[in-house]
Design a protein around this motif. Sequence first.
Motif, PDB file in Angstrom:
ATOM      1  N   THR A  55      42.280  33.224  44.631  1.00 16.59           N
ATOM      2  CA  THR A  55      40.962  32.589  44.586  1.00 16.59           C
ATOM      3  C   THR A  55      41.016  31.278  43.809  1.00 16.59           C
ATOM      4  O   THR A  55      41.965  31.036  43.051  1.00 16.59           O
ATOM      5  N   ASP A  56      39.994  30.449  43.997  1.00 13.77           N
ATOM      6  CA  ASP A  56      39.904  29.209  43.225  1.00 13.77           C
ATOM      7  C   ASP A  56      39.430  29.481  41.804  1.00 13.77           C
ATOM      8  O   ASP A  56      39.941  28.907  40.847  1.00 13.77           O
ATOM      9  N   ASP A  57      38.420  30.351  41.664  1.00 12.10           N
ATOM     10  CA  ASP A  57      37.797  30.600  40.369  1.00 12.10           C
ATOM     11  C   ASP A  57      37.740  32.095  40.089  1.00 12.10           C
ATOM     12  O   ASP A  57      37.156  32.854  40.861  1.00 12.10           O
ATOM     13  N   ALA A  58      38.339  32.521  38.983  1.00 10.32           N
ATOM     14  CA  ALA A  58      38.445  33.945  38.667  1.00 10.32           C
ATOM     15  C   ALA A  58      37.089  34.587  38.432  1.00 10.32           C
ATOM     16  O   ALA A  58      36.803  35.676  38.933  1.00 10.32           O
ATOM     17  N   LEU A  73      44.204  38.984  39.889  1.00 12.71           N
ATOM     18  CA  LEU A  73      43.598  37.742  40.371  1.00 12.71           C
ATOM     19  C   LEU A  73      44.581  36.602  40.192  1.00 12.71           C
ATOM     20  O   LEU A  73      45.037  36.332  39.084  1.00 12.71           O
ATOM     21  N   CYS A  75      44.525  32.742  40.440  1.00 11.55           N
ATOM     22  CA  CYS A  75      43.439  31.770  40.523  1.00 11.55           C
ATOM     23  C   CYS A  75      43.891  30.369  40.103  1.00 11.55           C
ATOM     24  O   CYS A  75      44.907  30.206  39.438  1.00 11.55           O
TER      25      CYS A  75
END
Length: 206
Positions: A55-58, A73, A75
Amino acid sequence: MTATLTAAPGAVTTILPLRVLPARHADRVRELARRAGLDCAIGHGQPGTVTVVVTDDAERALRATRLPGPLLLVCDTVGRAGLLEALRAGAVVLRRADLTEESLTAAVRRAGAPHLSIPYPELSHLLTTGPGPGTPAAYEDRPPTLTGRQMSVLRLMAEGHGNAGIAQLLDCSEHTVKNVVYEVMARLGARNRAHAVARAVRHGLI
């Protein structure tokens, strides 16, 4: 996919079910897993499966993700609030900039471990950054009072020791340690061991 964490020749291998969810950059994670010796095959959501979310943002991913079992995650960015949220959820966070074969293998092991520990860089980040915007100040920020034994158990929890290891180090029974861990979590208002350590860090207890 099922991941076999390979060890040195002659050593016992550890089997951990591993599932990488489809996402941008997920192919790189799968490739690193293969290169790291994570022997991948099709899985069917076995118990204990480590789910990898790229993902871009946790923090945003944690709020949108409702997946059972261990969670890793990978990120682009994670701040103090994201680290705390991950610890509360019992998730492991790995920055994509730090992604290597070795770091991925270590993160998978941590995510699949029965007692989640916090690596020094994450503890350091939590300790050296102040409260995030909108953090309640009054009651929640007052450090709880812990006994000497509770503090000893808490510090050993933060170092990643399980109940058996703590019992051996403190020369007491595992049953006693289990009771003290529950007391510590109750005093700190924590959901699990990792959340207890995160709250202790926030209150400056460790």
